[in-house]
Enzyme design. Structure first.
Site, mmCIF file in Angstrom:
data_model
loop_
_atom_site.group_PDB
_atom_site.id
_atom_site.type_symbol
_atom_site.label_atom_id
_atom_site.label_comp_id
_atom_site.label_asym_id
_atom_site.label_seq_id
_atom_site.Cartn_x
_atom_site.Cartn_y
_atom_site.Cartn_z
ATOM 1 N N HIS A 1 -10.797 -0.488 0.726
ATOM 2 C CA HIS A 1 -10.723 0.643 1.654
ATOM 3 C C HIS A 1 -12.068 0.640 2.377
ATOM 4 C CE1 HIS A 1 -9.945 5.091 2.538
ATOM 5 N NE2 HIS A 1 -11.222 4.937 2.828
ATOM 6 N N ASP B 1 0.741 2.633 3.680
ATOM 7 C CA ASP B 1 -0.172 3.712 3.251
ATOM 8 C C ASP B 1 0.600 5.030 3.126
ATOM 9 O OD1 ASP B 1 -2.379 5.042 2.370
ATOM 10 O OD2 ASP B 1 -3.539 4.845 4.207
ATOM 11 N N ASN C 1 -5.072 5.656 -7.105
ATOM 12 C CA ASN C 1 -5.737 6.983 -7.057
ATOM 13 C C ASN C 1 -4.814 8.100 -7.531
ATOM 14 O OD1 ASN C 1 -4.157 6.869 -4.728
ATOM 15 N ND2 ASN C 1 -5.601 8.007 -3.469
ATOM 16 N N HIS D 1 0.839 -1.212 0.000
ATOM 17 C CA HIS D 1 0.000 0.000 0.000
ATOM 18 C C HIS D 1 0.869 1.256 0.000
ATOM 19 C CE1 HIS D 1 -4.076 1.645 1.533
ATOM 20 N NE2 HIS D 1 -3.395 2.615 0.948
ATOM 21 N N ASP E 1 -8.655 2.299 -3.371
ATOM 22 C CA ASP E 1 -8.208 2.911 -2.118
ATOM 23 C C ASP E 1 -8.273 4.440 -2.146
ATOM 24 O OD1 ASP E 1 -6.918 2.778 0.550
ATOM 25 O OD2 ASP E 1 -5.475 4.009 -0.525
ATOM 26 N N PRO F 1 -5.969 13.917 3.851
ATOM 27 C CA PRO F 1 -5.536 12.888 4.790
ATOM 28 C C PRO F 1 -4.336 12.113 4.252
ATOM 29 C CG PRO F 1 -7.423 12.098 3.539
ATOM 30 C CD PRO F 1 -7.125 13.483 3.028
ATOM 31 N N GLY F 2 -3.431 11.747 5.142
ATOM 32 C CA GLY F 2 -2.330 10.879 4.733
ATOM 33 C C GLY F 2 -1.010 11.352 5.288
ATOM 34 N N HIS G 1 1.808 14.449 0.686
ATOM 35 C CA HIS G 1 0.928 15.583 0.376
ATOM 36 C C HIS G 1 1.728 16.874 0.403
ATOM 37 C CE1 HIS G 1 -2.879 13.572 0.091
ATOM 38 N NE2 HIS G 1 -2.681 12.945 1.241
ATOM 39 N N LEU H 1 2.305 6.750 -4.850
ATOM 40 C CA LEU H 1 3.482 7.382 -5.462
ATOM 41 C C LEU H 1 3.131 8.630 -6.261
ATOM 42 C CD1 LEU H 1 5.760 4.348 -6.439
ATOM 43 C CD2 LEU H 1 5.749 5.729 -4.371
HETATM 44 O O1 DOR Z 1 -4.939 8.868 4.513
HETATM 45 C C1 DOR Z 1 -5.104 8.423 3.398
HETATM 46 N N1 DOR Z 1 -4.510 8.966 2.319
HETATM 47 N N2 DOR Z 1 -5.928 7.374 3.228
HETATM 48 C C2 DOR Z 1 -6.287 6.942 2.019
HETATM 49 O O2 DOR Z 1 -7.036 5.996 1.944
HETATM 50 C C3 DOR Z 1 -5.805 7.629 0.806
HETATM 51 C C4 DOR Z 1 -4.549 8.328 1.067
HETATM 52 C C5 DOR Z 1 -4.141 9.297 -0.023
HETATM 53 O O3 DOR Z 1 -4.228 8.960 -1.200
HETATM 54 O O4 DOR Z 1 -3.689 10.390 0.313
#
Ligand code: DOR
Length: 447
Positions: free
Chosen positions: A188, A314, A101, A67, A161, A332-333, A318, A70
């Protein structure tokens, strides 16, 4: 075995502990495989062999990440296959699965083949494309899974996802097709009707901070539903980023019923809880959200017992403008590739929940098995592919976002001092990372 070419490089690893067990020994690598193991392994190594003095270090099979985000194509301002491959190699990974995604979405063989080819050109880690389950990740129409599976990228895992395949009929069809194609659907698990507007775990902390809550039931209801759908379809389903104690209980129940269901947990859900939200710093915003300490404990126990199969990062880069803003607006992430081993060492090894053989299981062997990679997660034995990682278990290091190889810097571990460090990563006998530097192969023209 992999279609990729092996290299002719020779590497001699001296005084290393296999799986952190027994007495130190020597390991000779050549032509992409383990050639010899033992005190006299180096006798035929020749004058050109690169010798690594690995006294005090541990040898494990290279890590496999099911997971990874990139961001190429589409958000190369946050990560590219190039920079993400470097981060992966530095984190001890020899294979990663790049989520679908992207922009455009990896819902066609054009995109999935591009991701595989680009990863091979970079040459630091095998970048396996994940195909989307549905066109545009919209959850409405199944993507051309068979075409992606038969492309050069040989897609073996499909996931929307970032989005849940929420329509039970679409999920049912996807599972049926996946079973006939011999591929894996990774879900997901998030019932979208229960998370409208949600930005944080639904609990006392979010209530006090005035953040809209994401209830555990949004995850657990999909895990339960998909276990039943997989049972009826005679298919396998994999649960992405399990985050609640209830998901661990459901996994136990489903396994007990003989259902083919597997699950991963992220390093951040093994270490962090929603008390991190007190600062409103969106570096802690992630989906699924950081839960409560009781969930963290259940996830650790589930991983130790094998109910949760593996660790997956994961890794979600960002841009600064998407994180340094009000909590609700932030994406999120969090980054994960370069810190995963250290977080697993801190939460699972230092706590006595896993030994190093257990780390090999959850970071290499099980993920390779789940997705059917036959050249990864292999035993440390003569004749096996030399996809390996060397670890210094006694090292300590302090995380500093800008020092990481990723383009984005959104690590939740900023300024934390963590145990254990990857010293060397080896892909098909070639060193891809050593002492904190990725080693780009000369043939890709950027070495
Ligand atoms: O926190 C997350 N970021 N969860 C996800 O399922 C997607 C991911 C993202 O693509 O930034």
């Amino acid at each position: 075995m992999s279609d990729s070419a092996v290299t002719g490089e020779t590497v001699l690893i001296k005084n290393v502990l296999l799986y952190g067990e027994g007495e130190p020994t020597d390991v000779l690598l050549g032509d992409g495989v383990i050639v010899a193991i033992g005190a006299d392994a180096g006798k035929d190594s020749g004058p050109d062999a690169e010798v690594i003095d690995a006294a005090g270090q541990i040898l494990l099979p290279g890590f496999v990440d099911l997971h990874t985000h990139l961001r190429e194509p589409g958000r190369e301002d946050t990560e590219t296959i190039d920079s993400g491959s470097a981060a992966a190699a530095l984190g001890g990974y020899t294979a990663v699965f790049a989520m679908a995604n992207t922009s455009p979405v990896a819902d066609s063989v054009v995109v999935t083949d591009h991701v595989w080819r680009r990863g091979q050109e970079v040459g630091l880690v095998d970048v396996h494309p994940v195909g989307a389950v549905t066109v545009g990740l919209e959850g409405k129409q199944l993507a051309e899974m068979a075409t992606m599976a038969s492309g050069i990228g040989r897609v073996r895992m499909f996931s929307d996802d970032g989005h849940c395949v929420y329509d039970p009929l679409i999920m049912r069809r996807a599972l049926e097709y996946s079973s006939s194609l011999g591929v894996l659907i990774a879900q997901h698990a998030e019932e979208p009707r229960l998370t409208v507007g949600a930005v944080a775990h639904e609990g006392p902390t979010a209530a006090r901070l005035g953040l809209a809550g994401w209830p555990r039931a949004a995850e657990e209801s999909i895990v339960a539903r998909d276990a039943l759908l997989a049972r009826d379809a005679g298919a396998r389903v994999h649960i992405c980023h399990a985050s609640t104690a209830g998901t661990v209980e459901l996994m136990k129940w489903a396994r007990g019923q003989g259902i083919s269901i597997t699950a991963e947990v992220t390093p951040h859900h093994l270490l962090l809880d929603d008390s991190r939200l007190e600062t409103y710093d969106a570096v802690n915003k992630v989906n699924p959200p950081l839960r409560e300490a009781s969930d963290v404990a259940a996830l650790r126990a589930g991983l130790a017992e094998g109910i949760i199969d593996c660790v997956a990062t994961d890794h979600a880069p960002h841009a600064e403008q998407d994180k340094c803003c009000e909590f609700a607006a932030a994406r999120p992430g969090m980054l994960g590739l370069e810190t995963a081993l250290s977080i697993v060492a801190q939460t699972m090894v230092r706590t006595g929940l896993l030994d190093w053989r257990g780390v090999a299981r959850v970071m290499s062997e099980r993920p390779a098995e789940i997705v059917g990679l036959d050249d990864q997660g292999r035993p440390l034995e003569v004749g096996e592919p030399a996809n390996l990682v060397l670890i210094d278990p006694d090292a300590e290091w302090t995380v500093h976002g800008p020092d990481l190889a990723s383009v984005a810097h959104n690590t939740p571990y900023e300024s934390m001092t963590l145990p254990a460090r990857v010293t060397t990563t080896i892909l098909r006998g070639r060193i891809t990372a050593s002492d904190g530097q990725a080693r780009v192969p000369a043939r890709n023209g950027r070495g």
